[in-house]
Design an enzyme around this catalytic site. Structure first.
Site, PDB file in Angstrom:
ATOM      1  N   SER A 122       0.798  -1.107  -0.045  1.00 38.74           N
ATOM      2  CA  SER A 122      -0.323  -0.002  -0.103  1.00 38.74           C
ATOM      3  C   SER A 122       0.856   1.298   0.006  1.00 38.74           C
ATOM      4  O   SER A 122       1.865   1.242   0.895  1.00 38.74           O
ATOM      5  CB  SER A 122      -0.922  -0.110   1.181  1.00 38.74           C
ATOM      6  OG  SER A 122      -0.266   0.149   2.402  1.00 38.74           O
ATOM      7  N   ASP A 141      -3.163   4.610  -3.637  1.00 34.96           N
ATOM      8  CA  ASP A 141      -4.475   5.294  -2.757  1.00 34.96           C
ATOM      9  C   ASP A 141      -4.316   6.952  -3.485  1.00 34.96           C
ATOM     10  O   ASP A 141      -5.573   7.436  -3.216  1.00 34.96           O
ATOM     11  CB  ASP A 141      -4.648   5.467  -1.372  1.00 34.96           C
ATOM     12  CG  ASP A 141      -5.995   4.880  -0.963  1.00 34.96           C
ATOM     13  OD1 ASP A 141      -6.922   4.347  -1.788  1.00 34.96           O
ATOM     14  OD2 ASP A 141      -6.388   5.381   0.044  1.00 34.96           O
ATOM     15  N   LYS A 155       5.585  11.756  -0.098  1.00 34.39           N
ATOM     16  CA  LYS A 155       6.109  11.210   1.073  1.00 34.39           C
ATOM     17  C   LYS A 155       6.653   9.826   1.196  1.00 34.39           C
ATOM     18  O   LYS A 155       7.472   9.716   1.981  1.00 34.39           O
ATOM     19  CB  LYS A 155       4.758  11.147   2.055  1.00 34.39           C
ATOM     20  CG  LYS A 155       4.115  12.669   2.272  1.00 34.39           C
ATOM     21  CD  LYS A 155       3.074  12.796   2.949  1.00 34.39           C
ATOM     22  CE  LYS A 155       2.664  13.932   3.287  1.00 34.39           C
ATOM     23  NZ  LYS A 155       1.265  14.134   4.312  1.00 34.39           N
ATOM     24  N   GLU A 156       6.290   9.014   0.119  1.00 34.67           N
ATOM     25  CA  GLU A 156       6.771   7.698  -0.058  1.00 34.67           C
ATOM     26  C   GLU A 156       7.302   7.516  -1.385  1.00 34.67           C
ATOM     27  O   GLU A 156       6.520   7.361  -2.350  1.00 34.67           O
ATOM     28  CB  GLU A 156       5.450   6.793   0.184  1.00 34.67           C
ATOM     29  CG  GLU A 156       4.809   6.760   1.765  1.00 34.67           C
ATOM     30  CD  GLU A 156       3.399   6.154   1.493  1.00 34.67           C
ATOM     31  OE1 GLU A 156       3.019   5.714   2.703  1.00 34.67           O
ATOM     32  OE2 GLU A 156       2.958   5.762   0.403  1.00 34.67           O
ATOM     33  N   ASP A 179       3.722  -2.780   4.122  1.00 34.64           N
ATOM     34  CA  ASP A 179       4.140  -1.173   3.817  1.00 34.64           C
ATOM     35  C   ASP A 179       4.987  -0.971   2.532  1.00 34.64           C
ATOM     36  O   ASP A 179       5.835  -1.869   2.393  1.00 34.64           O
ATOM     37  CB  ASP A 179       4.488  -0.537   5.207  1.00 34.64           C
ATOM     38  CG  ASP A 179       3.470  -0.469   6.202  1.00 34.64           C
ATOM     39  OD1 ASP A 179       2.113  -0.693   5.847  1.00 34.64           O
ATOM     40  OD2 ASP A 179       3.832  -0.102   7.468  1.00 34.64           O
ATOM     41  N   ASP A 224      -5.051  -1.715  12.583  1.00 37.37           N
ATOM     42  CA  ASP A 224      -4.475  -2.935  12.421  1.00 37.37           C
ATOM     43  C   ASP A 224      -4.815  -3.777  13.969  1.00 37.37           C
ATOM     44  O   ASP A 224      -4.990  -4.811  14.055  1.00 37.37           O
ATOM     45  CB  ASP A 224      -2.969  -2.738  12.305  1.00 37.37           C
ATOM     46  CG  ASP A 224      -2.368  -1.796  13.150  1.00 37.37           C
ATOM     47  OD1 ASP A 224      -3.107  -1.040  13.941  1.00 37.37           O
ATOM     48  OD2 ASP A 224      -1.167  -1.186  12.988  1.00 37.37           O
ATOM     49  N   LYS A 264      -9.315   5.723   4.513  1.00 41.56           N
ATOM     50  CA  LYS A 264      -7.985   5.818   4.288  1.00 41.56           C
ATOM     51  C   LYS A 264      -7.211   4.366   4.081  1.00 41.56           C
ATOM     52  O   LYS A 264      -7.811   3.508   3.299  1.00 41.56           O
ATOM     53  CB  LYS A 264      -7.248   6.065   5.830  1.00 41.56           C
ATOM     54  CG  LYS A 264      -7.958   7.493   6.289  1.00 41.56           C
ATOM     55  CD  LYS A 264      -7.293   8.054   7.498  1.00 41.56           C
ATOM     56  CE  LYS A 264      -7.971   9.600   7.728  1.00 41.56           C
ATOM     57  NZ  LYS A 264      -7.562   9.946   9.058  1.00 41.56           N
ATOM     58  N   LYS A 265      -6.348   3.952   4.838  1.00 41.39           N
ATOM     59  CA  LYS A 265      -5.555   2.807   4.618  1.00 41.39           C
ATOM     60  C   LYS A 265      -6.524   1.485   4.648  1.00 41.39           C
ATOM     61  O   LYS A 265      -6.450   0.660   3.822  1.00 41.39           O
ATOM     62  CB  LYS A 265      -4.550   2.437   5.474  1.00 41.39           C
ATOM     63  CG  LYS A 265      -3.627   1.222   5.273  1.00 41.39           C
ATOM     64  CD  LYS A 265      -2.577   1.220   6.246  1.00 41.39           C
ATOM     65  CE  LYS A 265      -1.480  -0.182   5.813  1.00 41.39           C
ATOM     66  NZ  LYS A 265      -0.425  -0.452   6.880  1.00 41.39           N
TER      67      LYS A 265
END
Length: 1140
Positions: A379, A415, A385-386, A630, A843, A605-606
Site C-alpha cells: 500500500s 491510493d 511522502k513515500e 508497507d 491493525d 484511508k488505509k
C-alpha cells in the site's frame, strides 16, 4: 462458437439478492467497452454489444448451438481464445466506477523505455498482418508469436475474434478454416478437471476442490475425517504417528482390495513430521521469572498498604498525589506483566515443507508445488511522502521471493492515483526481467536491489559460480540506470504533459480559425491534463487537479503489469543479458490497483484501500493467504513466506488467523536514541503473547488467512467454545444436517451450520457473485494436508497442483466493480469483514476482532530477519508516530472494541493484554504529575513521606531490585540487550509526557465534544548534510508536543538549584528531604536525557524557539517562587535565604 465463449456473454456478474424491503441500489450493468489508440491518433472502439449485433440479440446468451465437426467446420481449441484473451487483458488498462461503464484501454506502451519480458504489459511484439490494424500479436511465455493457423499468418486478438465470429472461422491468410496447431499443446494441461472447455467459471473454480481419488477425503456425517470408513474402503493402515498410503497412489482402490499398501519399513523410514515446533523457555529461567513477578506483586501490595496508612501530615497534598500515582503505576505494571507469564519460542522446518508440498509422491507424480496461493499487498498513498524508488525496491523483493511463481501474486494499492507511482511500478516490472533471474541464479540475499548493492560485507562470499562477478557488475549497472529513470520520472511526466498540452492547444486554435474566419479569436482554454506514455489521458489524479482527476475524485484503475506466468517452468538461454540456462525466468503476477474515489464518500484511508485489495484479489487470483506490507518494508529473507506457511499448513494450522512477523528496521543510529527498534515490544511482549492466543496485529509483515479476514469463525469453534463457562454449563448439541463439504469451516457466530449459505448473504460481502464464489475455494485451498489421522479439516495431497485459470476481461471488469466507491454501501465491510474501520490503529482492532471470534495467531521469529523497513529517527517524527498509535489506543478504549467487552472465546490473559493496549496512554496523566512531584518537594521543602525511615527505604530497595532482576531475566529469554531495555525505559517516559498526554486530550475532546485537534510542525532546522547517513537524527523540528517535557526538565533543574540553596543556607538543614527530592529529580532527568540531546541538534543548530520557551519557563517559575515565598523577612524553613 466455443472459442469465443468469453466474448459472447455480457450479463452482469453482480448478484442482486437483496431483501425486498430495501430500496434497489443504483447499479450499472458491468459491461466492458474496449478501445485502443492507433498510430494516427484515432480511437478504435470494440463494443461487445456491437460485435454481437450481427449474430443476434441478447437472447443469444440463453442458448447454445451445437454443430458437429466436419471438414468444413473445425472447432478452434478454447485454450487459444483464453490465451489471446489473457494477452489482451495484460495489455489493457481497465477503468470504471460508480454510474459509469467499465472501459479497457489497449496500451501500446506503459513506459517510455522498451519492455522485453513477454509477461509485461506493453511488451514489444509482432504487428498484426490485417491491413489497417497495428495491434500486437499474442505471444507465449517466451515472447514467441502464437499463431492460430498452420500458415503462420500473424493476427491479433481482435482480428482473430472477428474472424471466428463474423468470418466463419476462416483464416484471413490461407483462407482455410482454423485447425489445432502445435501452440495448443498446453491446452489440455490448462483445462481444469471436469471442465472440458465448458461449464461456468464457478464450476471450473470448484473443480479445484474435487479430488480424482474418491476415497482421498472420506468424511463422516459430522464433517470430520472418518478413519474407520477410510480404513474399510482403502488399503491404508495405521502406524506410529503416521498414516500409510498405498504405493499406487489410488489409496487402495484396486479391484478386490488388492492395492499395494506401504510396508513397516516405509513407516520407519518416513515418519510423519511436523512443520513447526514450540520451543518452551527453559524452566531455569521461566520459573524464577514467574516467582519474581509474584514476589513483586506481594511487595507492591504491602508497600501501597503501608503508604496509605502512613500519611505525611506536613504535606498531605504531596502525599495524596504520590499515592494515587503509585496505585495507578502498580495497576498499569500488572496489566503489562501478567500477559508475560507464558512466553514461548517457535521454529520451522523448511525441509519438511518441501518434502510434503514439492516432492514427487503418488498423489503428485510430477512434483509440482502443492502450496496454496499467496497474494501480497503493498500500500502507498502519496509519492511525495513515500518515494517511488522505495516502493519499487519493495516490489522487486516480492517478485524475487522464494515461493512458487505461479502461486504468487503482488497487488500494489496506489491510493493517490498518481501517474508517477504507476510508471514507477512499470519500470520495476521491466527491471524485474533482469533482477529476478539474477537472484534465482546466484541465491542473492537480500533481494531488494538497493539494500543488496549497499551491503558493507563482502558480496562475493559463498559465491561459487565463475560468472557471478560479471553478472553482478552488469546488473549493478542496469540498476543504476533504473534508479536514474525512476528519479527522473517526475520531470519526464511533467515535460510530456506540457508537450501534449501545447499540441492540443495548437489543434484547438486551428479548429477555431477554421470555424471563425474573420471573427476576433478568443484565447483557447484547455484543461491541462496529465498524459501517459502512449499519448492518452491518465485516468487518475492529474498534476493540475480537474474534475474526475483529483485526489479524492477519480475513477478506479486496474492494470495487469505482469500477466500470470505459465504453469511449467520457463528456462532462459545464454544469448541474453546474462547466462540464464537452467534458470526459471517467469515472474509472478503483478497488478496495479487504484480504487475509485468520489466526493461525499468516506474512503476510510488505509483500511479502505486494503479492503479494496482483498476484493480485487479475490476476483483475480484468490490466494488463500494474504501478506500485507508497507511500501517501505521489503522482504529481507526470501524464504519468509515459506516459514509463515509452515504454521498455516501444520496440524491445527486451520485455526490460525494470521502469522505476525517482527518488524526490523534499517537506517537507525547505532545508539538507537529514541528506541526506534522497539525491541522490548517485538521480542518480549510479542513472544509472551505467542504463549496465549497469539500476538497482536501490528499493521505490516503479517500473513493472513483470507477467510479469517472475511469474518468467519475458526473451524471447530463450537466444539471448543460451547458457552460462557463451557466446562460447567455446556450447551446442548444441536442435530446437524448435511451441508456441503466446502461450507464445513464457513460459519459465522450468529448462524447455525444449516442456516449458513454464502448465496444468502450478499449483504455481508456485497452483490458480486464472483466474490461470493471465491470464498469456499479460498477456504478449501487454505486447509492443511490430510496426511495424518489427527489432521482435521484437511485437503487431499496434490489438490492444488492444478494450474490457475487464465485471466479474462470479464474477471478484471468485475475487479473494477468491487473497488468502486459504492460497493461497500449496506455491507459489513469494515465492521465485521476485512480491515475494521473507525480507528487510526485499524491493525490492532482487526486483530482483536479475529481473536474475539476464537481465532489464534502465532509469532514467527526467523533466524534471518523476514522483513526490514525504515523508521523515523528524527525526534519530532518519532513523537508524531507515537501520537498516532496512542490516539488509536484511546479510540479503542472508548469504543466497543474495548477488551472489557470481549467475548468468552478470548482467554483472560489475552483480554488483559488488549485492555492494556487501550489503557496505556492514560498513564501519561499520572506520569506527568509524578515527574513534577520531585520539583514540588524541593520547592516546598517537604517529601512524599514524613521521614525517610528504614521501612520506606527497604520497600523501595526491594521493588527496585525485583524490577532489575525481572529485566535481566527478560533479557535472558528474549535475547535483547540491556542497552535496548534502557532505551525503551527512557522513551517510555519521553512519549508518556508528550505524545501520550496529547493523545488522551485529543481522544477525550473527540469523544466528549466531537472536536479533533491536530499537532502540526511549525519550524525546521538542520538536516542539510546530505553526506551524513544520520543527518535526519540531528534535525530539530519544533512541535507543541515538546512543551511538556521541556517544562518538566526546566522545573526539575530549577528545583534542584532551589533545594540546594535552601538546604545550604537553612538554620536547620533538611538533608534527608533534599536527598529524596534530588534523587527522584535525577531519575526524571536521566530518562529525559535523549530528549534533551535531541533538542540540541548538532553544532549549535537548535531552533531559537527552544531557547525562548526554556527562558520563559525558567523566568516564570522563578517569579512564581518569589511571589509565593518572598526572600526578605522570611522566617519559615528557608531561614535567611535570599536570591542573589
Amino acid at each position: 462458437m466455443a472459442s469465443n465463449k468469453h466474448f459472447s456473454k455480457i450479463p452482469s456478474n453482480l448478484s442482486n439478492n437483496s431483501d425486498a424491503n430495501d430500496p434497489p441500489r443504483p447499479y450499472v450493468p458491468n459491461t466492458v467497452t474496449f478501445a485502443r489508440r492507433t498510430n494516427s491518433g484515432r480511437y478504435v472502439n470494440y463494443s461487445r454489444d456491437d460485435l454481437d449485433s450481427e449474430i443476434g440479440s441478447v437472447d443469444f446468451n440463453n442458448y447454445t448451438v451445437h454443430m458437429p465437426p466436419t471438414p468444413d467446420n473445425q472447432t478452434t481449441d478454447p485454450s487459444i481464445s483464453q490465451k489471446v484473451e489473457e494477452q489482451y487483458v495484460s495489455n489493457s488498462m481497465f477503468t470504471g466506477g460508480f454510474n459509469s461503464t467499465t472501459k479497457a484501454h489497449l496500451m501500446d506502451k506503459v513506459i517510455e523505455t522498451e519492455t522485453n519480458h513477454p509477461q509485461m504489459a506493453g511488451a514489444k511484439g509482432s504487428s498484426c498482418a490485417i491491413p489497417g490494424c497495428d495491434a500486437k500479436v499474442m505471444t507465449d511465455g517466451r515472447g514467441q508469436d502464437l499463431l492460430p493457423c498452420e500458415c503462420d499468418f500473424k493476427i491479433c486478438r481482435d482480428c482473430f475474434v472477428d474472424a471466428v465470429k463474423t468470418g466463419g472461422g476462416i483464416c484471413p491468410g490461407c483462407k482455410e478454416p482454423y485447425k489445432n496447431t502445435d501452440m495448443t499443446d498446453q491446452g489440455d494441461q490448462q483445462r481444469l478437471p471436469g471442465g472440458e472447455g465448458g461449464g461456468s467459471k464457478m464450476e471450473r473454480r470448484l473443480s479445484l476442490m474435487k479430488s480424482n481419488n474418491k476415497s482421498a477425503m472420506v468424511r463422516s456425517q459430522t464433517g470430520d475425517f472418518d478413519q474407520n470408513q477410510w480404513l474399510f474402503e482403502t488399503s491404508g493402515t495405521y502406524g506410529y504417528g503416521n498414516a500409510f498410503w498405498t504405493k499406487d497412489g489410488n489409496f487402495g482402490s484396486g479391484k478386490d482390495g488388492d492395492g499395494d499398501g506401504m510396508e513397516t519399513q516405509d513407516l520407519m523410514s518416513k515418519p510423519w513430521k511436523p512443520l513447526t515446533r514450540k520451543l518452551n523457555i527453559p524452566a531455569a529461567v521461566l520459573s524464577p521469572y514467574r516467582l519474581l513477578i509474584l514476589i513483586r506483586v506481594v511487595v507492591l501490595a504491602l508497600f501501597l498498604s503501608w503508604r496509605i496508612k502512613h500519611q505525611n501530615q506536613d504535606a498531605i497534598w504531596l502525599w495524596g498525589m504520590s499515592v494515587v500515582c503509585e496505585l495507578w503505576f502498580a495497576f498499569s505494571w500488572l496489566l503489562d506483566q501478567l500477559p508475560k507469564l507464558c512466553p514461548v519460542n517457535r521454529s520451522t522446518d523448511l525441509q519438511v515443507l518441501k518434502e510434503k508440498f514439492e516432492t514427487p509422491t503418488p498423489s503428485n507424480p510430477t512434483g509440482k508445488s502443492d502450496l496454496p496461493g499467496l497474494d501480497v499487498f503493498v500500500s502507498t498513498a502519496d509519492p511525495e511522502k513515500e518515494p517511488p524508488l522505495v516502493t519499487a525496491n519493495t516490489i522487486l523483493s516480492i517478485l524475487a521471493a522464494d515461493y512458487p511463481c505461479e502461486k504468487l501474486a503482488c497487488y500494489v494499492s496506489d491510493d493517490g492515483g498518481a501517474l508517477l507511482t504507476f510508471e514507477a511500478m512499470a519500470e520495476a516490472a521491466s527491471f524485474a526481467n533482469i533482477w529476478v533471474p539474477f537472484c534465482r541464479k546466484h541465491a542473492i540475499e537480500p533481494r531488494n536491489p538497493d539494500s543488496y548493492f549497499s551491503l558493507k560485507r563482502d558480496p562475493y562470499k559463498n559465491k561459487v559460480k565463475p560468472d557471478f562477478v560479471k553478472d553482478r557488475r552488469r546488473v549493478k549497472r542496469e540498476y543504476d540506470e533504473f534508479k536514474v529513470r525512476i528519479n527522473s520520472l517526475p520531470d519526464s511526466i511533467r515535460r510530456r504533459s506540457d508537450a501534449y498540452h501545447a499540441r492540443e492547444e495548437i489543434k484547438a486554435m486551428k479548429m477555431q480559425r477554421q470555424n471563425r474566419d474573420d471573427e476576433l479569436l478568443e484565447p483557447v482554454k484547455i484543461k491541462k491534463a496529465t498524459w501517459m506514455a502512449d499519448g492518452t489521458h491518465w485516468p487518475g489524479t492529474w498534476l493540475t487537479s480537474a474534475s474526475d482527476h483529483a485526489k479524492g475524485d477519480h475513477a478506479g484503475i486496474i492494470q495487469v503489469m505482469l500477466k500470470p506466468p505459465s504453469d511449467e517452468p520457463l528456462h532462459g538461454d545464454s544469448e541474453g543479458f546474462i547466462d540464464l540456462n537452467d534458470v526459471d525466468i517467469r515472474l509472478p503476477l503483478l497488478v496495479y490497483v487504484s480504487r475509485e474515489k468520489r466526493p461525499g464518500y468516506d474512503h476510510n484511508k488505509k483500511a479502505g484501500a486494503m479492503n479494496a485489495l482483498v476484493r480485487a484479489s479475490a476476483v483475480m487470483s484468490n490466494g488463500a493467504f494474504i501478506l500485507n506490507l508497507d511500501c517501505d518494508h521489503y522482504i529481507y529473507n526470501s524464504e519468509a513466506m515459506r516459514e509463515g506457511m509452515c504454521f498455516m499448513m501444520d496440524r491445527g494450522g486451520d485455526r490460525l488467523c494470521y502469522v505476525q512477523f517482527p518488524q526490523r528496521f534499517e537506517g537507525i543510529d547505532p545508539s538507537d536514541r529514541y528506541a526506534n527498534h522497539n525491541t522490548v515490544f517485538f521480542d518480549v511482549n510479542m513472544r509472551a503473547l505467542d504463549g496465549l492466543m497469539g500476538p497482536v496485529y501490528v499493521g505490516t509483515g503479517c500473513l493472513f488467512r483470507r477467510i479469517a479476514l472475511y469474518g468467519f469463525d475458526p473451524p471447530r469453534s463450537r466444539d471448543r467454545s460451547s458457552g460462557c463457562c463451557g466446562c460447567c454449563f455446556p450447551r446442548g448439541k444441536k442435530k446437524k444436517n448435511h451441508i456441503p463439504e466446502e461450507n464445513i469451516a464457513l460459519r459465522m457466530g450468529e448462524y447455525d451450520d444449516e442456516e449458513m449459505s454464502l448465496y444468502l448473504v450478499p449483504k455481508k460481502f456485497g452483490n458480486s457473485t464472483f466474490l461470493l464464489d471465491s470464498i469456499p475455494v479460498a477456504e478449501f485451498q487454505g486447509r492443511p494436508l490430510a496426511d495424518h489421522p489427527s489432521v482435521k479439516n484437511g485437503r487431499p495431497p496434490g489438490a492444488l497442483t492444478i494450474p490457475r485459470e487464465l485471466l479474462d476481461a470479464s474477471t478484471v471488469a468485475e475487479a473494477i466493480a468491487v473497488i468502486s466507491c459504492w460497493y461497500e454501501d449496506k455491507t459489513e465491510w469494515g465492521s465485521r469483514i476485512g480491515w475494521i474501520y473507525g480507528s487510526v490503529t485499524e491493525d490492532v482492532v482487526t486483530g482483536y476482532r479475529m481473536h474475539n471470534r476464537g481465532w489464534k495467531s502465532v509469532y514467527c521469529v526467523t533466524k534471518r530477519d523476514a522483513f526490514r523497513g525504515t523508521a523515523p529517527i528524527n525526534l519530532t517524527d518519532r513523537l508524531h508516530q507515537v501520537l498516532r498509535w496512542a490516539t488509536g489506543s484511546v479510540e479503542i478504549f472508548f469504543s466497543r472494541n474495548n477488551a472489557l467487552l470481549a467475548s468468552p472465546k478470548m482467554k483472560i490473559l489475552q483480554r488483559i493484554a488488549y485492555l492494556n493496549v487501550g489503557i496505556y496512554p492514560f498513564t501519561s496523566i499520572f506520569l506527568i504529575v509524578y515527574c513534577f512531584l520531585p520539583a514540588l518537594s524541593l520547592f516546598s521543602g517537604q517529601f512524599i513521606v514524613q521521614t525517610l525511615n528504614v521501612t520506606f527505604l527497604v520497600y523501595l530497595l526491594i521493588i527496585s531490585i525485583t524490577l532489575c532482576l525481572l529485566a535481566l531475566l527478560e533479557i535472558k529469554w528474549s535475547g535483547i540487550s540491556l542497552e535496548e531495555w534502557w532505551r525503551n525505559e527512557q522513551f517510555w517516559l519521553i512519549g508518556g509526557t508528550s505524545a501520550h498526554l496529547a493523545a488522551v486530550l485529543q481522544g477525550l475532546l473527540k469523544v466528549i465534544a466531537g472536536v479533533e485537534i491536530s499537532f502540526t510542525l511549525t519550524t525546521k532546522s538542520g538536516g542539510d548534510d546530505v553526506d551524513d547517513e544520520f543527518a535526519d537524527l540531528y534535525m530539530v523540528k519544533w512541535t507543541s508536543l515538546m512543551i511538556p517535557p521541556i517544562t518538566i526538565m526546566m522545573v526539575n533543574l530549577i528545583a534542584i538549584a532551589v533545594g540546594f540553596s535552601r538546604t545550604i543556607y537553612a538554620v536547620v538543614p533538611q538533608w534527608s528531604k533534599l536527598i529524596g527530592g534530588v534523587f527522584f529529580s535525577f531519575w526524571v532527568l536521566a530518562h529525559l536525557y535523549p530528549f534533551a540531546k535531541g533538542l540540541m541538534g548538532r553544532r549549535g543548530r537548535t531552533p531559537t524557539i527552544v531557547y525562548v520557551w526554556a527562558g520563559l519557563i525558567a523566568i516564570t517559575i522563578s517569579l512564581l517562587w518569589v511571589a509565593i515565598n518572598p526572600p526578605a523577612g522570611n522566617t519559615e524553613i528557608g531561614g535567611s535565604f535570599s536570591f542573589p
